[in-house]
Design a protein around this motif. Structure first.
Motif, short mmCIF file in Angstrom:
data_model
loop_
_atom_site.label_atom_id
_atom_site.label_comp_id
_atom_site.label_asym_id
_atom_site.label_seq_id
_atom_site.Cartn_x
_atom_site.Cartn_y
_atom_site.Cartn_z
N GLY A 150 14.01 -29.95 7.28
CA GLY A 150 14.74 -29.82 8.27
C GLY A 150 14.09 -30.26 9.98
O GLY A 150 13.23 -30.99 10.28
N ILE A 151 14.72 -29.91 11.16
CA ILE A 151 13.95 -29.36 12.35
C ILE A 151 12.63 -28.93 12.19
O ILE A 151 11.94 -27.96 11.93
N GLN A 152 11.47 -28.99 12.66
CA GLN A 152 10.12 -28.58 12.65
C GLN A 152 9.65 -28.16 14.19
O GLN A 152 10.46 -29.20 14.47
N ASN A 153 8.35 -27.08 13.72
CA ASN A 153 8.04 -26.54 15.04
C ASN A 153 6.81 -27.74 15.22
O ASN A 153 6.15 -26.92 14.29
N ASN A 154 6.56 -28.64 15.94
CA ASN A 154 5.58 -28.98 15.96
C ASN A 154 4.20 -28.82 16.96
O ASN A 154 4.47 -29.73 18.25
N ILE A 155 3.58 -27.93 16.43
CA ILE A 155 3.22 -27.05 18.35
C ILE A 155 1.40 -27.76 17.87
O ILE A 155 1.00 -28.24 17.20
N MET A 156 1.69 -27.37 19.63
CA MET A 156 0.48 -28.72 19.47
C MET A 156 -0.86 -27.55 20.09
O MET A 156 -2.37 -27.72 20.20
N SER A 157 0.03 -26.87 20.92
CA SER A 157 -1.12 -25.05 21.34
C SER A 157 -0.44 -23.92 21.47
O SER A 157 0.43 -24.28 21.64
N VAL A 158 -1.09 -22.67 21.60
CA VAL A 158 -0.45 -21.37 21.52
C VAL A 158 -1.87 -21.23 22.62
O VAL A 158 -2.57 -21.13 23.10
N ILE A 159 -0.63 -20.85 23.56
CA ILE A 159 -1.64 -19.56 25.20
C ILE A 159 -0.71 -18.07 24.66
O ILE A 159 0.01 -17.89 25.00
N GLY A 160 -2.03 -17.66 24.26
CA GLY A 160 -1.30 -15.67 24.51
C GLY A 160 -2.75 -15.22 23.42
O GLY A 160 -3.67 -16.00 22.99
N ALA A 161 -2.70 -13.85 23.72
CA ALA A 161 -1.93 -13.26 25.18
C ALA A 161 -2.49 -12.54 25.71
O ALA A 161 -3.61 -12.53 26.13
N LEU A 162 -2.02 -11.26 26.38
CA LEU A 162 -2.26 -10.95 27.63
C LEU A 162 -3.44 -9.67 26.79
O LEU A 162 -4.66 -9.65 27.40
N TYR A 163 -3.51 -8.91 26.01
CA TYR A 163 -4.47 -7.94 25.20
C TYR A 163 -5.26 -8.95 24.65
O TYR A 163 -4.93 -10.20 23.56
N PRO A 164 -6.37 -8.58 24.26
CA PRO A 164 -7.49 -9.25 23.76
C PRO A 164 -7.28 -9.15 21.70
O PRO A 164 -7.06 -9.79 20.98
N GLU A 165 -6.41 -7.54 21.69
CA GLU A 165 -6.00 -7.06 20.06
C GLU A 165 -5.00 -8.29 19.69
O GLU A 165 -5.02 -9.18 18.65
N THR A 166 -4.20 -9.02 20.87
CA THR A 166 -3.31 -9.64 20.49
C THR A 166 -3.79 -10.40 19.47
O THR A 166 -3.03 -11.69 18.99
N SER A 167 -4.54 -11.36 20.46
CA SER A 167 -5.53 -12.55 20.92
C SER A 167 -6.12 -12.86 19.65
O SER A 167 -6.00 -13.88 18.83
N LEU A 168 -6.87 -11.57 19.28
CA LEU A 168 -7.55 -11.97 18.06
C LEU A 168 -7.01 -11.78 16.80
O LEU A 168 -6.88 -12.26 15.94
N HIS A 169 -6.15 -11.24 16.74
CA HIS A 169 -5.00 -11.28 15.35
C HIS A 169 -3.57 -12.94 15.51
O HIS A 169 -4.29 -12.76 14.17
N MET A 170 -3.82 -13.24 16.81
CA MET A 170 -2.64 -14.90 16.67
C MET A 170 -4.67 -16.00 15.73
O MET A 170 -4.11 -16.48 15.27
N ALA A 171 -5.99 -15.15 16.06
CA ALA A 171 -6.57 -16.21 16.09
C ALA A 171 -6.76 -16.65 14.65
O ALA A 171 -7.75 -17.05 13.68
N ASN A 172 -6.83 -15.48 13.95
CA ASN A 172 -6.66 -15.42 12.69
C ASN A 172 -6.16 -16.68 11.58
O ASN A 172 -6.69 -16.84 10.94
N ILE A 173 -4.58 -16.39 12.65
CA ILE A 173 -4.11 -17.63 11.99
C ILE A 173 -4.22 -18.56 12.61
O ILE A 173 -4.42 -19.81 11.35
#
Length: 798
Positions: free
Chosen positions: A64-87
């Motif tokens: 179906g309709i897919q999300n084709n993500i080119m980049s991600v901006i985030g986040a405000l707190y470094p812990e959140t950014s680290l969690h996102m970077a793992n994926i």
């Protein structure tokens, strides 16, 4: 935090500008999705949802309709950014971190991350430089109790001792998720107790200013009785002056004068106009606006089930909100988001241009970005370089960092809960280490409790010049006592660890805080002592010349001819030069005078004492020659006397030549004889040779004294033995007393002792030997005839 809504608006505005700009991606329109998730588990969920089919949570399932993500901006707190970077690192999706960047140890993951803010290492170094700039060495530290906070504390505590900074106290603050409200208050009450200390500089490391606001609000709650003390709060870049709706009425005067490292920002033209003209409530895609509006203006939109106390009229003005709730000017975090969007757009534009060149011709109306893979964007992001709308260059270094640096901000608050951020400096990571931090002290406004004076933050007051620091036992190295410098030493700066001595030609002043030049001193003709000795020397020299003149005038008289008149002439001439050589000891020492004074002194005195010895021997030989059949008659005469004088003087001349050849006297300066002066003098060169000269003269004098003493009672009116005995007694007494006096004197008084000894010994010879004869020649001429002398001699023999 209503203030963070500006981050959303910065993203919207940047996308709007790019889509309206035909120079960037002219045939494409970019869009965005915003995910708001709180907590690590929801962060992972939201990140995984990026790789799912729209409206479904099935990662990696393409249907179906897919999300084709080119980049991600985030986040405000470094812990959140680290969690996102793992994926995101697994999928190689470019991630832009607009808050403080976390420490990523995995090099694979770091490839996918781009930091819009420099590493915290630069900020930590800047904090140390800031403390050193203001000379704050007694500092309190408040940090959040998590991995980043612990790393922050460990970094500072490792660097502080190197620069002479001490931690007055260290307190960790746990997050709301870990502690209950009462536990948080207990922790804050403990911190408030530390505010009694004289640590006026407090470094606080937190994600937001919530805890500091509660801490400063404690006096209003009645939980503490101590009046709030003004402190200089040093905040890190992740902290902004924000407020929850319930904190609208809380006083912010306690934050006045705080210094903060903030993410660099510049005012983007058109952003404020965009906020003012945007009809926020009519944009259905904005899922945050209603919640923001209700919290910011303390109102509610009508709901069928509830009747709110105050209904939002939709006529509220964002400009009426205090800066703690919402700012119209672009903040540092929003500026980072703005630049991140443009970086992605320029990278996409470069990728589009590259692919068009490869194709040679354009196959469609526009390039279908939906068919591009996010990992392809890294190649262009690493090379992206452009000037944004403000004119600042945007490019990443080899570590994927945008080294804009940090602004140093002075928070100026007002009673109406508004505030102003005054930029008073800059931390530039690209500058040399000694120029990395620039501060404009005159632009800083301090807390009112400091009475606009420069705040101090030291364990003990500064040690003024003239004192040195001594560490207090069982206390931190920054705590010390101020001890006055020992006598003869100085300290010319504040807080010196030790005193030091002045150069040899200088001495400490009365306050022992600086060195002043010593007075150059020597025995000169311009001072009373020098003038007195010079007059005394010239007087005796004149008297000697007068006696010589009398002897020459009455050279035919018997009393002058007695005991070899030539010896008398030589002795008088040598005594005359003895007096004159004393003048060589007065005045500024020079190379010629230093050598001449001691050599002339040794030779002339040796001649004089040799003459006295020759006279003594002549007396003895003359008496022995008068006896019938005496063999001594052949020894009596001028040849014997001359030989005695020449041989004795020759020995002294040899000693003086050896002295000159081996270690001659030379000009020198005695730096230690006086505290406030140094004396120019003649260094003896070889002290042994100097004492050899004196010893030889003493040897001749002792022989003369011994022989004259034994011959003092010999008959004869011409007998000089008794006068020579007295003269040698004076001579030996003077030079025997000279040695201890010379050794106990210092400075120019050593020279005075030498001059006095020369004058006294020479005067003793002159007066004891020649004055009685002059008296007879001038005042008793009837005794100065041969018949009278022979008659007196006969009477003595009978």
């Amino acid at each position: 935090m209503t203030k963070n809504y500006q981050h959303v608006l910065a993203l919207v505005y940047a996308v709007k500008e790019i889509n309206e700009n035909h120079q960037i991606l002219p045939n494409a329109t970019i869009g965005f999705h915003i995910y708001d998730r709180y907590g690590s588990s929801w962060t992972y969920h939201a990140t995984m949802k990026l790789f799912s089919t729209q409206n479904e949570f099935i990662p990696n399932y393409k249907c179906g309709i897919q999300n084709n993500i080119m980049s991600v901006i985030g986040a405000l707190y470094p812990e959140t950014s680290l969690h996102m970077a793992n994926i995101l690192g697994i999928y190689k999706v470019p991630q832009f971190m607009y808050g403080c960047a976390p420490v990523i140890n995995d090099n694979v993951e770091s490839i996918s991350s781009y930091q819009m803010v420099p590493s915290e290492d630069y900020q930590n170094a800047g904090i140390v430089k800031l403390l050193l700039h203001f000379k704050w060495t007694w500092v309190g530290i408040i940090a959040k109790d998590n991995e980043n906070g612990q790393r922050f504390v460990q970094t500072l505590l490792a660097v502080f001792p190197i620069h002479g900074i001490c931690a007055a106290f260290l307190e960790s603050v746990k997050t709301v998720h870990v502690l209950g409200m009462f536990d948080i208050l207990d922790s804050l009450l403990k911190i408030y107790g530390f505010m009694k200390t004289n640590a006026n500089a407090l470094v606080i490391y937190e994600d937001h200013i919530l805890y500091l606001r509660i801490l400063l609000y404690l006096p209003e709650t009645g939980l503490v009785t101590m009046a709030p003390q003004g402190k200089v709060w040093i905040m890190t870049a992740q902290m902004e002056l924000t407020a929850l709706p319930l904190q609208k009425s809380w006083d912010i005067q306690g934050i006045h004068g705080a210094l903060s490292f903030t993410i660099h920002s510049s005012e983007v033209l058109g952003f404020q106009n965009f906020i003012q003209t945007r009809n926020h409530l009519l944009i259905k895609e904005d899922g945050f606006i209603k919640e923001f509006w209700e919290q910011a203006f303390t109102c509610a939109f009508p709901k069928p089930s509830k009747k709110p106390v105050e209904i939002c009229t939709m006529e509220e003005n964002l400009e009426s909100l205090s800066g703690a709730l919402f700012e119209m000017g672009m903040t540092g975090h929003s500026y980072s988001i703005y630049n991140a969007v443009y970086a992605v757009a320029h990278a996409l534009h470069a990728m589009q241009s590259s692919q068009l060149k490869q194709r040679g011709t354009m196959k469609g109306a526009r390039l279908d970005l939906q068919n591009q893979q996010s990992w392809q964007l890294h190649h262009f992001l690493k090379r992206v370089s452009f000037n944004n709308s403000v004119g600042e260059k945007i490019c990443f270094n080899q570590n994927g960092e945008l080294l804009f640096g940090f602004d140093i901000v002075n928070w100026i608050t007002f009673p109406n809960q508004s505030f102003h951020r005054e930029k008073i400096g800059r931390l530039d990571p690209r500058a040399p280490p000694d120029k990395m931090l620039t501060i404009h002290d005159d632009a800083i406004s301090w807390h009112s409790s400091f009475n606009q004076t420069f705040p101090l933050s030291v364990c003990t007051d500064s040690c003024d010049p003239g004192n040195f620091r001594r560490k207090q036992e069982q206390k931190a190295s920054c705590c010390y006592d101020c001890i006055p410098c020992p006598e003869g030493e100085i300290s010319n700066q504040n807080d010196m660890d030790d005193c030091f001595r002045c150069p040899e030609d200088q001495h400490p002043n009365n306050h022992q805080d600086s060195c002043v030049p010593k007075i150059v001193n020597y025995l000169s003709y311009e001072e009373p002592l020098g003038i007195s000795l010079a007059i005394l020397t010239l007087s005796f020299s004149f008297l000697t010349a007068l006696v010589l003149g009398i002897f020459i005038k009455y050279h035919n008289t018997p009393i002058v001819k007695a005991n070899n008149e030539n010896l008398s002439y030589i002795l008088l001439v040598s005594l005359h030069f003895c007096f004159l050589c004393a003048l060589l000891f007065i005045g500024k020492p020079r190379k010629v005078t230093c050598r001449l004074r001691h050599i002339a002194f040794g030779l002339v005195f040796s001649v004089a004492v040799s003459c006295v010895l020759a006279k003594t021997i002549t007396v003895v030989l003359a008496f022995m020659a008068t006896k019938p059949g005496s063999r001594m008659r052949k020894w009596v005469g001028k040849s014997m006397a001359n030989a005695t004088v020449l041989s004795c003087s020759f020995i002294q001349a040899c000693v003086c030549n050896v002295w000159l050849a081996t270690s001659p006297p030379f000009p020198d300066a005695d730096m230690h004889s006086g505290v406030e002066e140094f004396v120019l003098e003649c260094n003896k060169g070889s002290a042994n040779m100097f004492y050899c000269v004196l010893g030889y003269m003493g040897f001749l004098a002792i022989i003369s004294f011994t022989v004259a003493f034994l011959a003092r009672k010999l008959p004869g009116s011409f007998n000089e033995a008794k006068f020579i005995t007295f003269s040698m007694l004076v001579f030996c007494s003077v030079w025997l007393s000279f040695i201890p006096t010379y050794l106990s004197s210092n400075g120019k008084y050593i020279v005075a002792v030498e001059i006095f000894s020369i004058i006294a010994s020479s005067a003793g010879l002159l007066c004891c030997i020649f004055i009685p004869k002059c008296y007879i020649v001038l005042f008793c001429p009837e005794l100065n005839n041969r018949e009278q002398l022979m008659r007196r001699t006969s009477e003595k023999q009978n």
